[in-house]
Design an enzyme around this catalytic site. Sequence first.
Site, PDB file in Angstrom:
ATOM      1  N   GLU A 287      55.471  48.370  40.535  1.00 19.26           N
ATOM      2  CA  GLU A 287      55.372  47.166  40.981  1.00 19.26           C
ATOM      3  C   GLU A 287      56.911  46.305  40.462  1.00 19.26           C
ATOM      4  OE1 GLU A 287      51.279  44.554  41.524  1.00 19.26           O
ATOM      5  OE2 GLU A 287      52.393  44.264  39.336  1.00 19.26           O
ATOM      6  N   HIS A 308      46.635  73.660  39.884  1.00 23.12           N
ATOM      7  CA  HIS A 308      45.801  74.259  40.850  1.00 23.12           C
ATOM      8  C   HIS A 308      45.655  73.501  41.977  1.00 23.12           C
ATOM      9  CE1 HIS A 308      44.941  77.237  37.467  1.00 23.12           C
ATOM     10  NE2 HIS A 308      44.924  76.205  36.988  1.00 23.12           N
ATOM     11  N   LYS A 422      47.077  40.142  50.889  1.00 24.27           N
ATOM     12  CA  LYS A 422      45.986  39.051  50.447  1.00 24.27           C
ATOM     13  C   LYS A 422      45.997  38.150  51.549  1.00 24.27           C
ATOM     14  CE  LYS A 422      47.043  39.187  45.542  1.00 24.27           C
ATOM     15  NZ  LYS A 422      47.425  38.393  44.227  1.00 24.27           N
TER      16      LYS A 422
HETATM   17  O1  PA5 Z   1      51.899  43.003  36.782  1.00 26.64           O
HETATM   18  C1  PA5 Z   1      51.181  41.932  37.408  1.00 26.64           C
HETATM   19  O2  PA5 Z   1      51.540  40.842  37.438  1.00 26.64           O
HETATM   20  C2  PA5 Z   1      49.779  42.242  38.201  1.00 26.64           C
HETATM   21  O3  PA5 Z   1      49.385  43.539  38.329  1.00 26.64           O
HETATM   22  C3  PA5 Z   1      48.679  41.233  37.728  1.00 26.64           C
HETATM   23  O4  PA5 Z   1      48.568  41.700  36.265  1.00 26.64           O
HETATM   24  C4  PA5 Z   1      47.366  41.619  38.368  1.00 26.64           C
HETATM   25  O5  PA5 Z   1      47.682  40.959  39.526  1.00 26.64           O
HETATM   26  C5  PA5 Z   1      46.517  40.442  37.857  1.00 26.64           C
HETATM   27  O6  PA5 Z   1      46.676  39.142  37.778  1.00 26.64           O
HETATM   28  P1  PA5 Z   1      45.967  38.142  37.083  1.00 26.64           P
HETATM   29  O7  PA5 Z   1      46.034  38.638  35.536  1.00 26.64           O
HETATM   30  O8  PA5 Z   1      46.655  36.965  37.426  1.00 26.64           O
HETATM   31  O9  PA5 Z   1      44.495  38.279  37.424  1.00 26.64           O
END
Ligand code: PA5
Length: 431
Positions: A287, A308, A422
Amino acid sequence: MDNISLDYSKSLVEEYELENIWPYVKTAHKLLHSKSGQGSEYTGWLDLKNSIDNEEIRRIKETACSIRENSDIFISIGVGGSYLGARACIEALNHNFYNELPREERGGPKIFFVGNNLSSSYIMDLLDLLDGREIAINVISKSGTTLEPALAFRIFREYMINRYGPKEAVKRIYITTDKSKGILRSLAQREGYTSFTVPEDIGGRYSALTPVGLLPMAVAGIDIDKLLQGALDGAEEYSMDSEENISYKYAALRNILYKKGKFIEILAQYEPNLHYFAEWWKQLFGESEGKDKKGIYPSSVTFTTDLHSLGQLIQDGGRNIFETTLNILNPRRDMAVKKDEEDLDGLNYLAGKSIDYVNKKAFEGTLLAHFEGGVPNLVINIPYMDEYHLGKLIYFFKKACAISGYILGVNPFNQPGVEEYKKNMFRLLRK
Ligand code: PA5
């Protein structure tokens, strides 16, 4: 205290390549520490000492203590950075079959995670486990708007109210969210739920060492002081703008390899309970770096299991990969192979050796085979998988990820790409 070390003798990277990239590492260091790089508003995790709120830590421990006493099942609701850090640490440090142990041996509730998928079967199967047991739930969402945890929280909150009645349910529901913004903050205020704060300047995937990760970890019996101490020592050690800084060296090496066409990094480890640590690592790097049509694809394997299956591809497939192995030098437990008088299975050549010795030889043999097969290998040696070293390792990777992202020229602290699916999903759901 033995230290984490980095062995890059099988990285297929020459010293001059490290020298050439080092000015970029220095620039990345400056951008990060002067808070002048992209996304600097989310670098609150960098100065760990100042980001730790001692009063919040005290409340976490107090709350965890009461949950451990009063609950048989603890449900952590969250997704992405709001769950992976906790799950990674709980699984890495605890018994492999923690939830199956007798209550006295666990010393606390069973731990389950929900709100990290939209599987109706998963949610309903978890609901099946709850009746007749004492439950506590912790919803963790910085924004409060993420669909998976929001939907799960609606379902499990309703269960708690029906089961315990509104008054008692309040004492068993814990919220971790933004200090002042969002639906969960308003709900906590309206209902009087005990709540914890996700620091505004720390993004989800960098938040394992905040209440996001620390409350579930403390409920699982993890010594969060030791974890934080390891991370604090890491923060100091990996802040040096020098070639001795192994976190920076790791960031530099992976960028060198990326430039040489190694587009996939495989995190390998030989302990099944590090599976979720690898999931955390994948989210952190994937990310953070995968944007602007750039980024190393982070992937993972658990050896020897995956020798394996994916072992074939690593040894012999396309040469666009490199491997980083987490090598735990001293296992949490070990046992010797006994001699068998009949030796029908032909394993007496291992008699007197320990299982971990065999595991280590598998590692050494694999490392050599993959290296000779043209796969660059980095090895991160970790003396023990305990709270202290895990805390340090988390900081090691967070720092490396930020530096690596800046070397790559991306903003390591945003995630604009996750919005695309989304939009489609909400359109299809007629939100
Ligand atoms: O690293 C990030 O920002 C994301 O992976 C969030 O942690 C994830 O989308 C969850 O978001 P939130 O804590 O707002 O529900």
